[in-house]
Design an enzyme around this catalytic site. Structure first.
Site, mmCIF file in Angstrom:
data_model
loop_
_atom_site.group_PDB
_atom_site.id
_atom_site.type_symbol
_atom_site.label_atom_id
_atom_site.label_comp_id
_atom_site.label_asym_id
_atom_site.label_seq_id
_atom_site.Cartn_x
_atom_site.Cartn_y
_atom_site.Cartn_z
ATOM 1 N N TYR A 154 41.183 -16.346 36.891
ATOM 2 C CA TYR A 154 42.120 -17.365 36.556
ATOM 3 C C TYR A 154 42.351 -17.588 35.194
ATOM 4 O O TYR A 154 41.445 -17.389 34.120
ATOM 5 C CB TYR A 154 41.415 -18.616 37.187
ATOM 6 C CG TYR A 154 42.495 -19.877 36.867
ATOM 7 C CD1 TYR A 154 43.724 -20.204 37.454
ATOM 8 C CD2 TYR A 154 41.858 -20.946 35.893
ATOM 9 C CE1 TYR A 154 44.425 -21.171 37.224
ATOM 10 C CE2 TYR A 154 42.900 -22.067 35.720
ATOM 11 C CZ TYR A 154 44.019 -22.062 36.294
ATOM 12 O OH TYR A 154 44.771 -23.337 35.941
ATOM 13 N N ASP A 249 39.782 -13.080 28.333
ATOM 14 C CA ASP A 249 39.978 -14.430 28.470
ATOM 15 C C ASP A 249 38.575 -15.111 28.508
ATOM 16 O O ASP A 249 37.929 -15.084 29.545
ATOM 17 C CB ASP A 249 40.828 -14.718 29.733
ATOM 18 C CG ASP A 249 40.751 -16.264 30.033
ATOM 19 O OD1 ASP A 249 40.275 -17.277 29.122
ATOM 20 O OD2 ASP A 249 41.708 -16.722 30.824
ATOM 21 N N LYS A 282 37.348 -24.587 26.602
ATOM 22 C CA LYS A 282 36.319 -25.399 27.174
ATOM 23 C C LYS A 282 35.181 -25.700 26.199
ATOM 24 O O LYS A 282 35.263 -26.658 25.333
ATOM 25 C CB LYS A 282 35.882 -24.507 28.423
ATOM 26 C CG LYS A 282 36.875 -24.432 29.768
ATOM 27 C CD LYS A 282 36.382 -23.977 30.956
ATOM 28 C CE LYS A 282 37.214 -24.230 32.021
ATOM 29 N NZ LYS A 282 37.974 -23.357 32.460
HETATM 30 C C1 LIG Z 1 39.675 -23.202 32.560
HETATM 31 C C2 LIG Z 1 40.111 -21.682 32.366
HETATM 32 C C3 LIG Z 1 41.577 -21.420 31.926
HETATM 33 C C4 LIG Z 1 42.435 -22.714 31.895
HETATM 34 O O1 LIG Z 1 42.038 -23.726 30.798
HETATM 35 P P1 LIG Z 1 42.649 -25.124 30.746
HETATM 36 O O2 LIG Z 1 42.132 -25.920 29.596
HETATM 37 O O3 LIG Z 1 42.242 -25.697 32.309
HETATM 38 O O4 LIG Z 1 44.096 -25.068 30.850
HETATM 39 C C5 LIG Z 1 41.709 -20.262 31.564
HETATM 40 N N1 LIG Z 1 41.199 -19.140 31.481
HETATM 41 C C6 LIG Z 1 39.878 -19.272 32.125
HETATM 42 C C7 LIG Z 1 38.748 -18.042 32.290
HETATM 43 C C8 LIG Z 1 39.320 -20.426 32.540
HETATM 44 O O5 LIG Z 1 38.097 -20.682 32.898
#
Ligand SMILES: *Cc1c(COP(=O)(O)O)cnc(C)c1O
Length: 442
Positions: A154, A249, A282
């Site tokens: 994601y 990511d 995060k």
């Molecule tokens: C949480 C998450 C996102 C999205 O971040 P938001 O602050 O919720 O928009 C993107 N990539 C990864 C791997 C994530 O865990």
């Protein structure tokens, strides 16, 4: 172990249910982000009244040991004094200016110090925004359109990234969400995680049209699945050979699995390894809306106002969020922090595995730093298809069994879990005891 302020009886008012009913009148599904709605596991979401350390109290006043921690950001637990102090000070100085501040520089410098693959960084407000901007930058920098992502990873809810696998290789994505036109995802190629053969075939077919390959190096959005070292090495080699950018990511894994993120772990295993662009979120905001993306100077200078790739944000580098993030990073950068966090997390995972074994329950688990995952499967899965072989009803029983006992894990079997430095050995022992009861109850 759980502290109910009222004895639960048929007559007791369920404030969580009341709030959920009220929320559903004014907010779609009663929540502002879908997984909070408990749709996968059933039941009533717990509305949080307040939180401190490793715990939150729901609207009924019931205490829960919190293994979600806002889906990762709360690595110091809730209300860490140093972070609260930094935020309180920042609030008094002003909420937002739309003009640069020194704190943005301080945070940028701190991030670059901790993640040496990055020479420059741009601050934004959410992981979605950071991932979306990283893709635009990769496309702008390479002059190419196509990108690879992996099933089960994601990267936020930007249109081009909301794609799951079609029927295998070279099938360009079908949108996972209504409202995403097929033309918008026609350049997104979705492959199976950890599948080297598919990767090689995709590069053989499309390598010279690829702007980037985006990956969660330790995937936390299909519970917890590591990219194998040979797979990651091949990702790096193929990107380099074909002039595509490797985008990590690390919104979840950054500052969470290790101080230098998952990339520091792959760099130890693969000499000279580094991604081209990193996406962070995060933990970087410590619970405030803050995220970032960065990489080598030559790539980052493609961004406006220097270069042709446009990217902007009214609240980007927000002074309160940067204060919160900076205070958080300073705490986790203290000597021994990650060793202690990793050991505590490992003790949870080992404890749960032991409890499952004693009860004869199929179980596998893994952790890195303060992030963990477990599966009601005999062996750790390597990709999304294998993750989804977990017995859903069985997981839901475990989830509710733990919830009843005051242990709050993710309300879906495809989500990772998080331990903070506020979780005590007693919290872990209580959690394992609760799980043991649930396992033995079948
Ligand atoms: C949480 C998450 C996102 C999205 O971040 P938001 O602050 O919720 O928009 C993107 N990539 C990864 C791997 C994530 O865990």
């Amino acid at each position: 172990m759980t502290q109910n302020t009222e004895k639960s009886g048929a007559a007791a008012v369920d404030r969580n249910q009341q709030l959920f009913d009220r929320a559903r009148q004014v907010i779609p599904g009663g929540v502002n982000s879908p997984v909070r709605a408990f749709r996968a596991v059933g039941g009533t979401p717990r509305f949080v009244q307040r939180a401190q350390g490793a715990y939150f109290w729901d609207a009924n006043g019931k205490r829960h040991i919190d293994y979600i921690g806002s889906w990762g950001p709360m690595i110091l637990g809730h209300g860490h004094p140093a972070v609260v102090e930094a935020v309180q000070k920042a609030v008094l100085e002003g909420f937002s200016f739309g003009a640069p501040t020194e704190r943005e520089i301080e945070l940028a410098e701190e991030i670059l110090r901790l993640v040496p693959s990055m020479q420059m960084v741009r601050l934004v407000s959410s992981g979605t925004e950071a991932a979306m901007s990283a893709i635009r930058l990769a496309r702008g920098a390479t002059g190419r359109s196509k990108l690879i992502k992996f099933e089960g990873c994601y990267h936020g809810h930007a249109d081009a990234l909301l794609v799951k696998a079609g029927s295998g290789l070279a099938t360009f994505g079908n949108p996972t969400s209504a409202g995403v036109p097929p033309e918008v995802v026609q350049h997104t190629l979705v492959l199976e995680y950890n599948n080297i053969q598919q990767l090689e075939e995709a590069f053989a077919l499309h390598g010279d049209e690829l702007a980037c390959l985006m990956i969660e190096p330790i995937a936390g959005n299909m519970n917890f699945v590591r990219a194998s070292v040979p797979f990651m090495q091949r990702c790096r080699e193929l990107c380099t050979r074909h002039g595509a950018l490797l985008v990590f990511d690390e919104v979840m894994s950054g500052f969470r699995v290790a101080l230098g993120g998952a990339q520091s772990i792959y760099a130890r295993a693969i000499p000279g390894f580094a991604p081209d662009i990193s996406v962070l979120g995060k933990v970087i905001g410590g619970g405030m809306p803050l995220a970032a993306f960065g990489g080598p100077r030559s790539i980052m200078e493609q961004l406006a106002p220097l270069g042709p790739v446009y990217q902007a944000g009214t609240l980007s580098g927000n002074p309160v969020a940067t204060a919160c993030g900076l205070a958080t990073l300073r705490e986790i950068g203290k000597p021994g922090f990650f060793d202690a966090l990793a050991a505590r997390t490992r003790s949870l995972v080992d404890g749960l595995a032991g409890a499952a074994r004693e009860a004869g329950v199929a179980f596998s688990a893994d952790s890195e730093g303060g992030m963990f995952g477990f599966f009601l499967l005999d062996a750790l899965p390597q990709n999304y298809g294998q993750v989804m072989k977990t017995d859903g009803p069985r997981f839901n029983k475990l989830f509710h069994g733990l919830l009843d006992r005051g242990v709050y894990i993710a309300p879906a079997l495809y989500e990772a879990g998080f331990v903070s430095s506020a979780h005590s050995a007693q919290d872990i022992a209580d959690t394992v005891a609760a799980a043991s009861e649930v396992f033995r109850a079948g």
